[in-house]
Motif scaffolding. Structure first.
Motif, PDB file in Angstrom:
ATOM      1  N   PRO A 154       2.078 -16.518  54.257  1.00  0.00           N
ATOM      2  CA  PRO A 154       1.733 -16.445  52.835  1.00  0.00           C
ATOM      3  C   PRO A 154       0.286 -16.852  52.605  1.00  0.00           C
ATOM      4  O   PRO A 154      -0.252 -17.681  53.328  1.00  0.00           O
ATOM      5  CB  PRO A 154       2.700 -17.431  52.179  1.00  0.00           C
ATOM      6  N   CYS A 155      -0.299 -16.254  51.595  1.00  0.00           N
ATOM      7  CA  CYS A 155      -1.712 -16.509  51.293  1.00  0.00           C
ATOM      8  C   CYS A 155      -1.827 -17.318  50.004  1.00  0.00           C
ATOM      9  O   CYS A 155      -1.252 -16.954  48.987  1.00  0.00           O
ATOM     10  CB  CYS A 155      -2.445 -15.173  51.142  1.00  0.00           C
ATOM     11  N   PHE A 156      -2.557 -18.415  50.072  1.00  0.00           N
ATOM     12  CA  PHE A 156      -2.900 -19.162  48.855  1.00  0.00           C
ATOM     13  C   PHE A 156      -4.068 -18.467  48.174  1.00  0.00           C
ATOM     14  O   PHE A 156      -5.010 -18.002  48.841  1.00  0.00           O
ATOM     15  CB  PHE A 156      -3.372 -20.578  49.199  1.00  0.00           C
ATOM     16  N   GLU A 157      -4.029 -18.446  46.851  1.00  0.00           N
ATOM     17  CA  GLU A 157      -5.208 -18.056  46.089  1.00  0.00           C
ATOM     18  C   GLU A 157      -5.486 -19.180  45.107  1.00  0.00           C
ATOM     19  O   GLU A 157      -4.673 -19.472  44.238  1.00  0.00           O
ATOM     20  CB  GLU A 157      -4.975 -16.735  45.343  1.00  0.00           C
ATOM     21  N   GLU A 182      -8.819 -14.333  48.655  1.00  0.00           N
ATOM     22  CA  GLU A 182      -8.874 -13.862  47.281  1.00  0.00           C
ATOM     23  C   GLU A 182      -8.830 -12.348  47.250  1.00  0.00           C
ATOM     24  O   GLU A 182      -9.067 -11.680  48.261  1.00  0.00           O
ATOM     25  CB  GLU A 182     -10.067 -14.437  46.522  1.00  0.00           C
ATOM     26  N   LEU A 183      -8.532 -11.832  46.067  1.00  0.00           N
ATOM     27  CA  LEU A 183      -8.254 -10.404  45.939  1.00  0.00           C
ATOM     28  C   LEU A 183      -9.546  -9.604  45.822  1.00  0.00           C
ATOM     29  O   LEU A 183     -10.095  -9.442  44.741  1.00  0.00           O
ATOM     30  CB  LEU A 183      -7.332 -10.183  44.717  1.00  0.00           C
ATOM     31  N   GLY A 184     -10.031  -9.131  46.969  1.00  0.00           N
ATOM     32  CA  GLY A 184     -11.171  -8.215  46.973  1.00  0.00           C
ATOM     33  C   GLY A 184     -12.525  -8.890  46.864  1.00  0.00           C
ATOM     34  O   GLY A 184     -12.655 -10.095  46.684  1.00  0.00           O
ATOM     35  N   ARG A 185     -13.556  -8.059  47.002  1.00  0.00           N
ATOM     36  CA  ARG A 185     -14.933  -8.534  46.901  1.00  0.00           C
ATOM     37  C   ARG A 185     -15.241  -8.965  45.476  1.00  0.00           C
ATOM     38  O   ARG A 185     -14.664  -8.443  44.526  1.00  0.00           O
ATOM     39  CB  ARG A 185     -15.911  -7.402  47.270  1.00  0.00           C
ATOM     40  N   VAL A 236      -0.372 -23.328  41.967  1.00  0.00           N
ATOM     41  CA  VAL A 236      -1.282 -22.546  42.813  1.00  0.00           C
ATOM     42  C   VAL A 236      -0.565 -21.248  43.182  1.00  0.00           C
ATOM     43  O   VAL A 236       0.658 -21.223  43.336  1.00  0.00           O
ATOM     44  CB  VAL A 236      -1.725 -23.337  44.066  1.00  0.00           C
ATOM     45  N   ASP A 237      -1.318 -20.171  43.296  1.00  0.00           N
ATOM     46  CA  ASP A 237      -0.752 -18.892  43.722  1.00  0.00           C
ATOM     47  C   ASP A 237      -0.497 -18.922  45.221  1.00  0.00           C
ATOM     48  O   ASP A 237      -1.359 -19.351  45.992  1.00  0.00           O
ATOM     49  CB  ASP A 237      -1.731 -17.746  43.399  1.00  0.00           C
TER      50      ASP A 237
END
Ligand code: MN
Ligand code: MN
Length: 440
Positions: free
Chosen positions: A342-345, A382-385, A406-407
């Protein structure tokens, strides 16, 4: 160990095949929770509450007081799709068609010339409801939106994608056979194909054209989810944003150890894909009513605001994984990769973190510690540049109550497409991560 992973993911694929709408997903969650002892009494150790069959709150009382807060995982069950309009039925050039209005952020061309199914409900004015699910069983008819043939697309291919595919052309083909009428009939139907379809619907389902005004018919990709790749390392299927988090969090809540100290909750929301408005969306008061119910039931002397402030939440939603064909849209040092857990954002939003509810570093570190101590893989991205797009989740609606949030969720490829891809090991790692969060 890999056997455990695949046994779990087999269950997930089965869930995806049975849950293609928010209603079907909430019904699945409710059934699973009831089988695990969740009931309607807020004083009980396991409590669940649904709203309009579209969102759901489930709670497990731990040994800690309510004033210590709740460990909450929140996900959403709605997905991009095409909804029937209120007056869906039209006839053009001998075809009966269903007019749609798309729901959520989708790329219109991905919905053309592929098998589609109809799911939802038709509500009659006498209070009765007809459930609909056509196009999934062997022998069912399928539906589709016909794309333009390349021979006649010479004008279209020079347009930008935005202009080339019109929302008003997302019309689902429903039939092509005109109503049977005598050759010399005086008042021939003006729309004989549409009339034939309406008569068929009346005969087969007992519903009239007017009943469709008060229906919720969702046009979704027909067909089954399944493993992808020679090595079966991926799962392909519709609706993984965000049912992958719904399923893994649901299983985590059901299977968290009975000795766990934390009060635990799962929130499944609707309407995330269109901004979280509405009674069943994350910006509604539903979650505060649920928190009030369980607080009053277990610890009436504690103000619910204190429970909110002490609550720790994971906004369980997917993120964009590094796409091998579009690597330039990601910033490789801060992107998520499929297969790495899983990825934290820390923040979402776009254009300078706009609309983000950034997670607090102290809280973020504590969740990272929980995963590390259980050796659960995780990543941060994070989602994209920067300035190349972005997106939001339900995190800001939880943060509005003052709780820590937190996401945290898996990365997908082809997010919001009719066939999204996730990683088998990520699915299991998410389940383990959410369970560890509950049991911490
Ligand atoms: Mn999502
Ligand atoms: Mn989404």
């Amino acid at each position: 160990r890999l056997d455990d992973v695949y046994a779990f993911v087999d269950g997930y694929i089965d869930f995806l095949n049975h849950c293609k709408t928010e209603r079907e997903t909430v019904a699945f969650c409710e059934k699973t929770l009831r089988a695990h002892g969740f009931g309607d009494d807020p004083k009980g150790k396991r409590y669940l509450k649904t709203l309009r069959g579209k969102c759901l709150f489930a709670f497990r009382k731990g040994t800690e007081p309510m004033s210590s807060g709740i460990s909450l995982v929140a996900a959403h069950a709605d997905c991009p799709r095409l909804d029937f309009k209120q007056h869906p039925f039209v006839e053009e050039a001998g075809f009966a068609q269903g007019k749609t209005h798309y729901y959520g952020g989708l790329r219109k061309y991905q919905w053309l010339s592929r098998p589609l199914a109809l799911h939802g409900v038709i509500c009659r004015d006498d209070g009765s409801t007809v459930p609909v699910c056509i196009g999934e069983e062997p022998g069912d008819p399928l539906f589709t939106i016909a794309d333009l043939l390349p021979h006649l697309a010479h004008d279209q291919v020079t347009k930008s994608i935005k202009d080339a595919f019109e929302g008003e052309k997302l019309n689902v083909i429903l039939g092509n056979r005109p109503k049977d009428e005598p050759e010399d009939a005086k008042d021939k139907a003006e729309t004989p194909v549409k009339q034939a379809i309406l008569e068929l619907l009346q005969k087969k389902y007992g519903v009239s054209e007017e009943d469709f005004i008060t229906a919720e018919i969702e046009v979704v990709p027909a067909g089954r989810a399944g493993y992808v790749g020679f090595d079966r390392s991926l799962v392909g299927g519709y609706g993984q944003d965000d049912r992958i988090c719904v399923y893994t969090a649901l299983m985590a809540l059901c299977e968290a150890g009975d000795s766990a100290a934390k009060n635990m909750a799962l929130m499944v929301w609707d309407k995330e894909e269109i901004g979280s408005e509405g009674a069943t969306g994350a910006s509604s008061r539903f979650i505060s009513y649920c928190f009030e119910d369980v607080t009053r039931a277990h610890e009436p002397e504690t103000p619910v605001g204190h429970v909110f402030l002490a609550t720790q939440a994971l906004s369980a939603d997917v993120t964009a994984g590094m796409d091998p064909d579009y690597q330039e849209t990601h910033e490789k040092h801060n992107s998520a990769n499929l297969g790495f857990g899983p990825c934290f954002e820390k923040y979402t939003g776009s254009g300078g973190k706009y609309s983000a509810s950034e997670a607090h570093a102290e809280y973020y570190a504590s969740v990272r510690g929980v995963f590390n101590r259980k050796a659960i893989p995780w990543q941060a991205g994070e989602l994209g540049r920067v300035d190349h797009g972005g997106g939001g989740t339900v995190a800001l609606f939880l943060a509005a109550y003052g709780m820590n949030v937190v996401d945290c969720g898996p990365a997908l490829l082809a997010m919001h497409s009719p066939f999204e891809l996730s990683s088998v090991v990520d699915i299991y790692a998410c389940f383990e991560a959410y369970r560890a969060f509950y049991e911490a």
